[in-house]
Write a protein that holds these residues in place. Structure first.
Motif, PDB file in Angstrom:
ATOM      1  N   ARG A 114       5.082  10.097  -3.631  1.00 54.78           N
ATOM      2  CA  ARG A 114       4.456   8.841  -3.212  1.00 54.78           C
ATOM      3  C   ARG A 114       5.375   8.124  -2.224  1.00 54.78           C
ATOM      4  N   ARG A 153       0.860   5.732  -0.565  1.00 54.15           N
ATOM      5  CA  ARG A 153       0.006   6.908  -0.508  1.00 54.15           C
ATOM      6  C   ARG A 153       0.746   8.105  -1.086  1.00 54.15           C
ATOM      7  N   CYS A 198      -2.905   0.531  -3.953  1.00 54.49           N
ATOM      8  CA  CYS A 198      -2.321  -0.781  -3.730  1.00 54.49           C
ATOM      9  C   CYS A 198      -1.544  -1.176  -4.974  1.00 54.49           C
ATOM     10  N   TYR A 243      -4.576   6.686  -1.561  1.00 56.90           N
ATOM     11  CA  TYR A 243      -3.927   5.427  -1.234  1.00 56.90           C
ATOM     12  C   TYR A 243      -4.036   4.475  -2.419  1.00 56.90           C
ATOM     13  N   VAL A 288       3.486   2.736   2.464  1.00 53.01           N
ATOM     14  CA  VAL A 288       2.877   2.745   3.796  1.00 53.01           C
ATOM     15  C   VAL A 288       3.094   1.392   4.469  1.00 53.01           C
ATOM     16  N   ASP A 333      -2.475  11.665   7.654  1.00 51.68           N
ATOM     17  CA  ASP A 333      -2.693  10.452   6.861  1.00 51.68           C
ATOM     18  C   ASP A 333      -3.511  10.739   5.599  1.00 51.68           C
ATOM     19  N   TRP A 338       0.859  -1.176   0.000  1.00 49.10           N
ATOM     20  CA  TRP A 338       0.000   0.000   0.000  1.00 49.10           C
ATOM     21  C   TRP A 338       0.901   1.233   0.000  1.00 49.10           C
TER      22      TRP A 338
END
Length: 124
Positions: A45, A38, A96, A94, A48, A90, A36
């Motif tokens: 980028r 973010r 994947c 996000y 995470v 946060d 993952w």
């Protein structure tokens, strides 16, 4: 080819929780390492969390340790990111990603397939 679709993002207050899901199609995820990432506005980028193909090893960046949990259900071809105690910092899109490598993969350039991203916004 692997197609990845993220879901579960949204707007949440600080201290709240969200669970992101990443569903795969096209190929089984069981032989891919997953991660993952973010990206916040104006920032690069960053990874995470990552999980090895077997699910036996995980990696987290320091800022999310103890708050986020990455997991995978190979039978459902899905990877999750449970996010608790969310903070305004946060806030990001996000993503994947899947890597043909088997172990923990922390470099973005080592990932082969990416989802389109899901927005997470944490209000203070």
């Amino acid at each position: 080819q692997v197609q990845l679709v993220e879901s579960g993002g949204g707007l949440v207050q600080a201290g709240g929780s969200l669970r992101l899901s990443c569903a795969a199609s096209g190929r089984t995820l069981s032989t891919y390492a997953m991660g993952w990432f973010r990206q916040a506005p104006g920032k690069e980028r960053e990874i995470v969390a990552a999980i090895a193909w077997s699910g036996g090893s995980t990696y987290y960046i320091e800022s999310v340790k103890g708050r986020f949990t990455i997991s995978r259900d190979n039978a459902k071809n899905t990877v999750y990111l449970q996010m608790n105690s969310l903070k305004p910092e946060d806030t990001a899109v996000y993503y994947c990603a899947a890597s043909r490598m088997r172990g923990l993969v922390v470099l973005g350039t080592s990932y082969d397939f990416w989802g389109q991203g899901t927005q997470v916004t944490v209000s203070s």
